[in-house]
Motif scaffolding. Structure first.
Motif, PDB file in Angstrom:
ATOM      1  N   VAL A  35       0.006   9.436  -3.984  1.00  0.00           N
ATOM      2  CA  VAL A  35      -1.022  10.432  -3.683  1.00  0.00           C
ATOM      3  C   VAL A  35      -0.423  11.609  -2.916  1.00  0.00           C
ATOM      4  O   VAL A  35      -0.725  12.771  -3.197  1.00  0.00           O
ATOM      5  CB  VAL A  35      -2.186   9.801  -2.879  1.00  0.00           C
ATOM      6  N   PRO A  41       0.811  -1.213   0.000  1.00  0.00           N
ATOM      7  CA  PRO A  41       0.000   0.000   0.000  1.00  0.00           C
ATOM      8  C   PRO A  41       0.845   1.264   0.000  1.00  0.00           C
ATOM      9  O   PRO A  41       0.345   2.362  -0.260  1.00  0.00           O
ATOM     10  CB  PRO A  41      -0.801  -0.095   1.299  1.00  0.00           C
ATOM     11  N   LEU A  42       2.134   1.120   0.298  1.00  0.00           N
ATOM     12  CA  LEU A  42       2.969   2.309   0.417  1.00  0.00           C
ATOM     13  C   LEU A  42       3.151   2.994  -0.928  1.00  0.00           C
ATOM     14  O   LEU A  42       3.278   4.219  -1.003  1.00  0.00           O
ATOM     15  CB  LEU A  42       4.336   1.918   1.001  1.00  0.00           C
ATOM     16  N   PRO A  80       0.974   3.357  -3.642  1.00  0.00           N
ATOM     17  CA  PRO A  80      -0.082   4.338  -3.947  1.00  0.00           C
ATOM     18  C   PRO A  80      -0.093   5.493  -2.950  1.00  0.00           C
ATOM     19  O   PRO A  80      -0.379   6.631  -3.309  1.00  0.00           O
ATOM     20  CB  PRO A  80      -1.383   3.540  -3.841  1.00  0.00           C
ATOM     21  N   PHE A  81       0.264   5.204  -1.693  1.00  0.00           N
ATOM     22  CA  PHE A  81       0.276   6.242  -0.669  1.00  0.00           C
ATOM     23  C   PHE A  81       1.248   7.347  -1.048  1.00  0.00           C
ATOM     24  O   PHE A  81       0.902   8.528  -1.056  1.00  0.00           O
ATOM     25  CB  PHE A  81       0.674   5.601   0.669  1.00  0.00           C
TER      26      PHE A  81
END
Lengths: 505, 224
Positions: free
Chosen positions: B201, B194-195, B197-198
């Motif tokens: 953004v 998940p890091l 896409p984090f």
């Protein structure tokens, strides 16, 4: 007189950068309203993970909603002090931090704090300033701007719902919270767009204040309080006589408690607090009701989508309608009608038993819901004026906080006791019809009183006997005090009917 | 149990946890086209004798004492048209998560199984290749934990996840009339997943805020 003219505040632009601000408000308001609803997708998984009951999970949502509405006055105070932009950017940062820390939570209590309090507070700091800054940028086209900005809520909900599902399927709840934290940081981008707009410089204000104080002390009662608190500057003139009320005046300049003497504000407050008792419950229970009548899960979810789509279109449309010259002077009646229409929809819902009937209900409900939401803040601005709106919105949201939280649980209790959803719809419908009727009658009374006061003011102005300087001073002060003044000028051109709004501010 | 017979073939699932006596009834709708049909009750190819309780309903009585007696029982009504309805007698199903469960390294994974009736025993399996290996709670106490949330809800917790814990797990509920299973897929991701896409953004936010700030400075300078 030269100082008075130099001090005339520039009128709201009603366009230009204002539309960029509307876009920013669209994003910000969208997150504030849609985000708590979008979180519901994660609840089942979190409930299994921590091994808690459903009601313990539902508390996360309730705490978030309560904080978003309850922190309204704090938001207002901060905006009064620092302006919209820093507050929204800080709010966005807070939301992001809240959700990111929620991704690492190991107990439900930590979730209450991270998701409930921190993110809720961040959303509160997003919601109020966005609505306030629209009032600063628009006057003539304010209903349209409000309608467009409020359309952010259904659009964001329609975007967030599938996005949340996608994130959840691919990253689980922890990863999703982390990424949602980053997405919430976009509120900072929205905040960056909120360029501060000038409301007149301080030295000119104090000059006007002194002029006014000498000429009008004792003549203007409520008017005077309105103007002075609207100026938002420490008023030395008052502290001379009322030395003991120093502290009270200071609080008043940050959060205008004198609003509680404002007739229009009180009418709005009572009507809205009543309305919110029945406002949100039908949405919460629409899908369960549909499943109860035997409809499958996907069709039930589709009903909510119809509601959101109709809502999306209804809000800007209502804004355009409310801006037209027939409706704007009587916008309070339009608002009361929208509330009563909403109530009527709910009262008729139990008659719809088939799926087509429920589709019709959802469409009308979406329309009514959108109409009410689009005008929710516009009518408050219309009643108290853009200057005092900052404090008004804070006070209104904290009062609404209680009934908003009570609405769905009361509906739930009714459903559980009677085992039938129709009593919940009847309760919501009747509460809203009552609120609509109350607002209609009280606003009729308010418009008449305002017309009377305007007449009195006019006769005083035309009276040649009264001291010319005094009245000129007052007239100029009328014209030039912050945002109240410029509102009179453009509207005078629009004709008789619009003068009522002028008095309303 | 009754089923109203009309045009479309009807099915009904009946869950049985323990040996019991049961009555299955097929009832004809009042305004149906069929008049005085010929009725047979069948299980597969075997015919079962029935009794006429009323003019338009036909019943069979069964004693279910072991799993061999579970299955599909149908009533067939022959007249001008032939209609039938089927009862499926089964062991209770287990409810659980259908989609893969996504967790992270170092975190804990939870799998919850729920049934309508209280089973005799719960067993959890993990797959080793194609074999099902039962999980013994006492031998791996700091890795696997079983928790009984209530009599018919059982919970497996896997602690300190690693990539090796990826795979299929099974939850089995044993009833007196048989057992039923449910499949769970566990996916263990690394924190990097998940890091990405984090960070993307956050970068987008920083770029936009900087652009807006620069534009504002530029337009203010232009004014002057």
């Amino acid at each position: 007189p030269a100082p008075a003219e130099a001090g005339r505040a520039p009128g709201p632009p009603d366009g230009g950068w204002g539309w960029v601000v509307v876009f920013g408000a669209f994003v910000s308001i969208g997150f504030a309203y849609a985000f708590p609803k979008g979180l519901a997708i994660f609840f089942k998984e979190i409930q299994d993970f921590f091994g808690t009951s459903y009601s313990e999970i539902a508390w996360v949502s309730s705490i978030m909603l309560a904080t978003t509405y309850g922190a309204g006055p704090i938001s207002s105070i901060l905006v009064n002090r620092y302006g919209s932009r820093p507050v929204v950017m800080f709010g966005g940062l807070l939301c992001g931090v809240g959700m990111i820390s929620a991704a690492f939570c190991t107990s439900i209590l930590q979730l209450y704090i991270c998701v409930g309090f921190i993110t809720g507070f961040g959303l509160a700091l997003n919601l109020q300033p966005s609505v306030i800054i629209i009032g600063k940028y628009f006057l003539k086209r304010r209903p349209i701007a409000n309608g467009l900005a409020m359309a952010g809520s259904p659009v964001m909900l329609c975007t967030l719902a599938p996005l949340n599902q996608f994130l959840f399927d691919n990253f689980g709840w922890r990863g999703s919270f982390l990424i949602l934290g980053a997405i919430l940081l976009n509120c900072c981008v929205a905040g960056a767009l909120f360029r501060p707009i000038g409301t007149g410089t301080a030295p000119v204000k104090t000059q006007l204040a002194e002029e006014g104080k000498d000429a009008l002390k004792g003549k203007i009662t409520e008017d005077g309080k309105e103007m002075s608190s609207a100026l938002n500057v420490p008023m030395e003139n008052k502290t001379e006589e009322e030395g003991g009320k120093d502290c009270f005046e200071k609080i008043n300049q940050y959060l205008d408690f004198s609003l509680f003497k404002h007739r229009g504000f009180l009418i709005y407050l009572i009507g809205n607090v009543l309305m919110f008792l029945g406002f949100f419950a039908p949405i919460v229970f629409l899908a369960p009701y549909a499943k109860h009548t035997g409809i499958d899960e996907y069709s039930a979810a589709f009903l909510l989508s119809i509601l959101a789509i109709v809502d999306m279109v209804a809000r800007p449309t209502t804004g355009i309608v409310a801006n037209s010259k027939w409706v704007r002077p009587r916008i309070q009646y339009f608002f009361s009608f929208a509330i009563a229409f909403n109530g009527a929809c709910h009262l008729l819902c139990p008659l719809a038993s088939s799926y087509t009937g429920l589709i019709v209900y959802s469409s009308f409900f979406g329309l009514a819901f959108g109409m009410v939401c689009a005008m929710l803040f516009e009518t408050l601005m219309d009643l108290v004026g853009a200057a005092r709106f900052t404090s008004a919105v804070g006070l209104v949201t904290i009062a609404e906080c209680c009934t908003i939280l009570l609405g769905p649980p009361i509906g739930g209790v009714l459903i559980d006791t009677f085992g039938d959803y129709k009593y919940m719809f009847i309760k919501c419908g009747s509460v809203m019809v009552l609120a609509g009727t109350f607002l209609f009658i009280m606003n009729y009374y308010n418009y008449r009183m305002l017309a009377k006061e305007e007449k009195e003011r006019k006769t005083k102005e035309e009276d040649p006997k009264s001291i010319r300087t005094e009245n000129e001073g007052r007239k100029n002060w009328n014209k030039d005090s912050t945002q109240d003044g410029p509102e009179l000028e453009p509207l005078r051109e629009e004709g008789e009917g619009v003068k009522k709004e002028m008095n309303g501010t | 149990l009754t089923v109203g017979v009309s045009r479309t073939p009807l099915q009904k699932n009946v869950s049985l946890a323990s040996p019991t006596k049961i009555e299955l009834t097929c009832k004809l709708e009042e305004n149906s086209n069929l008049k005085n049909p010929q009725v047979t009750w069948k299980r597969g190819s075997e015919t079962i004798s029935h009794t006429n309780k009323t003019q338009n309903s036909w019943t069979i009585q069964l004693t279910i004492s072991d799993s061999s007696q579970l299955g599909s029982y149908s009533c067939i009504l022959k007249g001008e048209v032939e209609v039938s309805a089927t009862f499926h007698l089964q062991v209770p199903h287990i409810e659980g998560k259908e989609k893969p469960i996504i967790t992270y390294e170092g975190d804990l994974a939870v799998m919850v199984c729920k049934t309508e009736y209280v089973p005799v025993a719960w067993t959890w399996y993990m797959t080793n290749g194609t074999e099902l290996v039962a999980i013994n709670p006492s031998s791996h106490t700091n890795k696997f934990q079983f928790k009984r949330q209530s009599a018919n809800v059982n919970r497996l917790e896997i602690l300190k996840l690693t990539k090796e814990d990826n795979g299929i797990y099974w939850c089995e509920a044993a009833f007196r009339l048989g057992s039923s299973k449910r499949r769970f897929e566990l996916r263990v991701l690394s924190i990097m997943a998940p890091l990405k896409p984090f960070v993307a953004v956050v970068a987008e936010v920083v770029i936009l805020v900087t652009t807006i700030a620069l534009y504002e400075v530029y337009s203010k300078r232009k004014e002057k």
